[in-house]
Design an enzyme around this catalytic site. Structure first.
Site, short mmCIF file in Angstrom:
data_model
loop_
_atom_site.label_atom_id
_atom_site.label_comp_id
_atom_site.label_asym_id
_atom_site.label_seq_id
_atom_site.Cartn_x
_atom_site.Cartn_y
_atom_site.Cartn_z
N LYS A 235 -94.93 96.85 13.04
CA LYS A 235 -94.94 96.45 14.17
C LYS A 235 -93.75 95.88 14.90
CE LYS A 235 -96.04 94.02 18.29
NZ LYS A 235 -94.95 93.94 19.02
N GLU B 110 -90.82 84.23 7.76
CA GLU B 110 -89.44 83.83 7.95
C GLU B 110 -89.31 83.32 9.35
OE1 GLU B 110 -86.08 83.44 9.21
OE2 GLU B 110 -85.74 85.44 9.02
N CYS C 234 -81.83 83.56 13.48
CA CYS C 234 -82.40 82.51 13.12
C CYS C 234 -81.69 81.38 12.07
CB CYS C 234 -83.28 83.03 12.11
SG CYS C 234 -83.03 84.37 10.97
N GLU D 185 -85.57 74.79 18.27
CA GLU D 185 -84.37 75.93 18.19
C GLU D 185 -83.98 76.73 19.42
OE1 GLU D 185 -84.49 79.85 15.20
OE2 GLU D 185 -86.41 79.51 16.30
#
Length: 488
Positions: free
Chosen positions: A182, A257, A291, A390
């Site tokens: 996906k 992750e 990331c 983040e």
């Protein structure tokens, strides 16, 4: 995302289920936007739970024969896929830049890195070794063998649309699993290109499937369908926690992750100007939408001024523009929402006393597109939002420190633990930082540490498990223990 109910004069791409390119059962389509121009460049079929279910069932059926192939047979498909990706690297990179925005040179590097991942796991799949265990009873023999975990549901984000799916597809197929992928709805086109490589490489039908559709609905089907034995997800920590809760009902295996907030720590023995160049490259790669992007820059007080001046100068040199244009180093942000979130972070920091040394606003050089000026901040308050969550933004906050233990404590003062960066020439400091930092990936004098043969993943709320390396293959294997009793 632009939803479409009728055809428009752009390219139309489909879902890939059970070896065929097909429209979604509903016939619905969505538009893919170029973030540099805000134009719709293609439309793709937009699936649903039912389309996902078809793909899962196809994968479950295909698994019966795929897992029985030798690792060498599976490796041939993966290695040929890598070859085709390299041959088509320019085409795949251009597609990625059109849908995601990153400079085409960065996009091509992503394609080539992903091809390396396919090739590496083609070989590593041949090394899914069991073991013979010495018995304590002379009438017994003990051994272990490896078994593929089952059908995998793979959910990848938009920032690295090929790499972060390759890290799931390659080890899953190498291990003998089948997969349903996906991709992010906003960036499906480059992954479709990878699937074309897989097909040409001889992938049997049903072994890998691609379903574009609503994230929550597709994820829920992965969680509910009993044929899916594992979910591999790259994305936000918040969504990772939802998947953990949902996976509990069937005890599904998970690889997660998740988010990061990487410290970048510069000690006084490092050359501030050299390190500033590395810092700017690392920070503004893909607009900070990475990331493992460095997010908090801790610079020793003895060299903070020189480092800051050099970082500002380097940031101001960066060429902002359409990623397809020659020499462009920073493209547009991924979408309007990302740009608005960045503005909110800047406003919050400014209200709390931060000083903007360069950038800090949407670029006024482009009539359209989500272009944001590379930004350097200093004098940040500890309660700035950019230091807590983040950021995923082209913003470089610089802080100072004076003691090693102090900077370790500051670096670890976050719920995240994905990556950290240290710049020093002192071997003792290197070891103290390597052992003291709470991060799964630590780059010492290395701003770009990811490579297929080394494990990638985080600690704390940055995830579970590891991708890449031997650990990345083990994530798709079960260990069977066999005990044989001999006749007397």
């Amino acid at each position: 995302m632009t939803t479409m109910t009728q055809s428009i004069p752009v390219e139309h791409r489909q879902l890939f289920i059970d070896g065929e390119w097909v429209d979604s059962l509903s016939g619905q389509r969505v538009g893919v936007e170029n973030p540099a121009t805000e134009e719709i460049i293609a439309e793709v079929s937009y699936g649903s739970r039912e389309d996902c279910r078809r793909a899962i069932e196809a994968a479950a059926e295909a698994m019966k024969s795929w897992m029985r192939l030798t690792p060498y047979d599976r490796a041939r498909v993966l290695k040929r896929t890598a070859e085709l990706m390299r041959q088509r690297a320019d085409e795949l990179a251009r597609t990625m830049t059109l849908e995601q925005g990153k400079p085409v040179a960065e996009a091509k590097a992503e394609v080539l890195h992903s091809a390396d991942t396919f090739e590496w796991f083609a070989e590593e799949g041949k090394r899914a070794y069991g073991q013979v265990i010495p018995p304590s009873n002379p009438q017994k023999r003990h051994l272990t063998i490896k078994h593929p975990v089952g059908v995998v549901g793979a959910i990848g984000p938009w920032n690295f649309p090929i790499t972060l799916q390759a890290r799931k597809i390659a080890p899953a197929l190498a291990a003998g699993c089948t997969i349903v992928c996906k991709p992010a709805t906003q960036t499906p086109l480059s992954l479709i290109g990878v699937f074309e490589c897989l097909i040409e490489a001889g992938l049997p039908k049903g072994v890998a499937n691609l379903v574009i559709g609503p994230a929550e609905e597709i994820a829920d089907e992965f969680l509910k369908h009993p044929a899916v034995r594992k979910i591999s997800f790259t994305g936000s920590t918040e969504v990772g926690k939802k998947l953990m809760r949902g996976a509990a009902d069937q005890l599904k295996r998970l690889s997660l992750e998740l988010g990061g907030h990487a410290p970048f720590i510069v000690f006084p023995d490092a050359d501030p100007e050299v390190v500033a160049k590395a810092a700017v490259i690392g920070k503004f790669r893909n607009n900070g939408q990475v990331c493992i992007s460095p997010s908090r820059f801790y610079v020793h007080r003895d060299i903070e001024r020189k480092f800051t001046e050099a970082a500002v100068a380097e940031a101001q040199k960066l060429k902002l523009g359409n990623g397809l244009e020659e020499g462009v180093q920073v493209g547009p942000m991924f979408e309007r929402k990302a740009l608005e979130n960045t503005l909110a972070l800047i406003d919050d920091a400014r209200r709390k006393g931060a000083e903007i040394l360069t950038g800090g606003k949407r670029s006024d050089k482009f009539p359209r597109g989500y272009f944001f000026e590379p930004t350097v901040l200093t004098h940040l308050s500890p309660d700035c939002q950019i230091l807590k969550e983040e950021p995923f933004a082209p913003v470089m906050p610089i802080l100072d420190f004076s003691k090693l233990d102090e900077v370790i404590a500051a670096a670890n003062n976050t719920r995240y633990g994905l990556a950290a960066y240290v710049f020093t020439n002192d071997i003792t400091v290197m070891w103290r930082m390597a052992e003291g930092l709470e991060a799964g990936i630590i780059g010492i004098n290395d701003p770009v540490p990811a490579t297929p043969q080394c494990p990638f993943g985080g600690m704390k709320e940055s995830g579970l498990g590891r991708e890449l390396a031997h650990e990345g293959l083990e994530a798709y294997l079960e260990t069977k223990y066999i005990s044989l009793a001999l006749r007397g």
